[in-house]
Enzyme design. Sequence first.
Site, short mmCIF file in Angstrom:
data_model
loop_
_atom_site.label_atom_id
_atom_site.label_comp_id
_atom_site.label_asym_id
_atom_site.label_seq_id
_atom_site.Cartn_x
_atom_site.Cartn_y
_atom_site.Cartn_z
NE ARG A 1 -5.04 3.54 -8.47
CZ ARG A 1 -5.84 3.75 -7.41
NH1 ARG A 1 -5.51 4.62 -6.49
NH2 ARG A 1 -6.95 3.06 -7.28
CD GLU B 1 -1.75 1.02 -4.00
OE1 GLU B 1 -2.95 1.08 -3.66
OE2 GLU B 1 -1.38 0.91 -5.18
#
Lengths: 815, 164
Positions: free
Chosen positions: A311, A768
């Site tokens: 990621r 997030e």
Amino acid sequence: MSVRKPLPHDAAPLHVTGAARYVDDIPVPANCLHLAFGLSEHAAGTLTDLDVSEARSAPGVVQVWRPRDLPGPCDCSPSNHDEPLLSGKHIQYLGQPVFLVAATSHLAARKAARLGRMTVTPRPALLTIDDALAADSRFEDGPRIWEKGNAAKAIDSAPHVLDGVIEMGGQEHFYLEGQACLVLPQDNGDMVVHGSTQHPTEIQHKVAEALGLPMHSVRVETRRMGGGFGGKESQGNALAVACAVAAHATGRPAKMRYDRDDDMMITGKRHDFRIAYRVGFDDEGRLLGVDFTQYARCGWAQDLSIPVADRAMLHADNAYLLDNVRIESHRLKTNTQSATAYRGFGGPQGMLGIERVLDHVAHAVGRDPLEVRQANYYADAPVDRLDTRGPSAPSRSPEGISGPKKHGVGEAELAEDMASRGAASVVPAGPIPDQGPGQTTPYGQRVEDFLLNEMTEALATSCDYAARRAAVQAWNDANPVLKKGIALTPVKFGISFTLTHLNQAGALVHVYQDGSIALNHGGTEMGQGLFQKVAQVAAQMMGVSMEAVRITATDTSKVPNTSATAASSGSDLNGMAVRAACAQIRRRMAVHLAELFENAPEHVVFDDGLVTVGGHELSFAEAAKLCYEGRVSLSSTGFYKTPEITWDRMKGQGRPFYYFAYGVSCSEVVLDTLTGENRILRTDILHDCGASLNPAIDLGQIEGGFVQGAGWLTTEELVWDAQGRLRTHAPSTYKIPACSDRPDIFNVALFHRRNPEDTIYRSKAVGEPPFMHGISVLMALSDAVATCGTGYPMLDAPATPERLLAAVQRVRDGV
Amino acid sequence: MGKKMHIQMTVNGKAEEFLAEPRELLIYTLRERLNITGPHIGCETSHCGACTVTLNGKSVKACTVFVAQADGSEITTIEGLGTPDALHPLQVAFKEHHGLQCGYCTPGMITRATKLLEENPNPTEEEIRFGMAGNICRCTGYQNIVKSIKAAAAEMNAAKEAAE
Ligand code: FES
Ligand code: FES
């Protein structure tokens, strides 16, 4: 209408009276055992002898387990089967559990856990990125490399080239409720687990595996967590397995709660990263080629480090169109706590890499960093893609049954509602840049929903960026010691689990004959308001008030095979699953009631606590009773899987994300260049939650995420000594933001724009993405430091006063 | 095992009497002996404020008070502030103004805030921020906590004026 409303958290009345139960508040049977781990005092070495006789005879102690006393390895790993509950011969980090104590009280267990005698032949520990590189200690066989275009060539032929490195520290989750678990043994050897966990299914899996039971013999229940932030995705496994082992061996309930120091010593944290870059650019600061090398310090076990490092690579572009880019990623194995999931999951680290590049390039070309950022943005999506308010095709939705008048899906009406709430203008001003086919990320995903040009303009205007930039300049010209800085930075965050099969969710809905509704889904509540949002979806679907809907604790016996509540996906996935279940029940009810009142099912309308069929009006409770008496099943499961995603992580190609969430933030800081002390004077944030399911909850996520992100990059410093001992293992030495650290002025607004993808009521995930607004604070500090001389600050994170002073010195020296 | 001491205290208006080791920590007395689980354990080192209670009119962190020190005292916890039907204005405000997410810090926050508003019924935003600095919240970023306290202060002042 219950979605879109800023309703309070469903458990707020319990929280404000102290009645909300966490694991540690559950009353336990009198014979309950309390557990504690004895921890390794060495970071690496061979355990040649382990003497626990003193611990065994300590007051209150019932049983002590060394590795060989366990029923098997009792693996706790979420990925690689490399995390035995207790370290065997090989000590892997300082703080690793080596033996397990069960006693009659929490304090007795903790005291006895200090009484183990370990004989260890120490081995030099690999503690740092450099240690690991030198020893070639890593996960996976070598670095992962993804490429788009030809970075080396583009950089070599660019008018200007820069090299640099940024180091960024890890971060302790500091969920206010520490890890906790309670296991109650049942007849037949079954186990009931109450865990403070984001991932009940994994706990179920690990407990079953440790005890050699099928998964149906273990039931895990999670009512709520006192914060998770990723730290309870896999780090609760050890407590659950330990409690299950103790309960299995003794037949007594077992409970384990890490004391805060133990929690910080044992559990993983955010990965710290080093990112080295080489960039080629033109006179205007446009990036022509970028080469990143990312080094992630993963700790002793694999845990979730591979997808975290992936990621980070996936966010190496952030908001910028890079035609020539190469990203190399090293996943390094060290003798430290096993770094784990933490809000953003590597995304913040990858993003900070490119934000540093932009800052560095802007400094080199002498332009305002904001202009350089904008010059490199992806193009905004054409408005026809974003404004999907036209008649939505009811055939796509499973619940188009309740008739055209009131609302089936409610999409059209919701869209109207959005407009009437004075949402930000839906049609962007100015010409729409053409989005050519070439607008792809470094991993080949087309960027089709980009919003940041418009959002940046909007925030720059609302926060008065230009005037404040000039004022900062004037201040700095007049003040030799206190320097101000300002920065406006973007966030583009990909939404979906990158492990494609995790993008699924289930739900279970019951309608009782009195019209009350019980709701269950696979998501867990950690304060993010997931239960509230999903309850709003259910109330909306059934046309009832919020009071009619009760969400019960997450329970693996009600909804099986769930994914962790992570990757910001909670309401996207579970909201959809609940909607599907409700649609099913509504359809059955409509069919029955239509028959009863000789009408067509599509004329049955559920709204406002009423069910109307032609001229007949019933309360929802009456309708439920009639359906019950008509032998209609009023219970349904629902299932959802995210469409359209495909991903080849080896090649780094595909569409890992269903969509992106966007945001911009602007922070202004003041820095004392003699002491390094600093303050955030003002922060403005504009954030995209799509068509928000609950604007109040979303604002809370944004504010909390920003403060946590700013903490990561400023005050929160993890320090390991040369022996590998974490020195910052308590809030006395590890500084998380307090109320007094908040910006003096803090403006947060939602950017109201429906998600062009068909998500739950066109909302977007919010857990997030806002975390990365903290980057604007670090960049503002860099801006302040840069005014001290001619050099570039090269400011590492966290920007503690020490690092800031060193950076001021570098800038003064003009390096 | 150390010598036990005879302890008396009034908790949320109820007289309690028991034998305890003098070094037992008040947070354990409340949570384990008296089943009052509103005050939470966050750090056990007086840094987070999750365990805040009012002891003889002062905000204290129950994780660093020995039960012996609390002998003869009057203690109020979150459970003693209001009832579900008659919430304290701060409880209402935290609920309505989204002053909580995970809620773990909330009992300590509200208990501390009652004292803050007693000491200073009309605090500025700055005074709230520094007055609450001993209570950590990892979730909210404090914005809504400050908002909640302000709203409660306004509500309480209005009620006082109306009464006068
Ligand atoms: S538990 Fe008492 S201050 Fe943290
Ligand atoms: S609401 Fe979670 S710590 Fe404050």
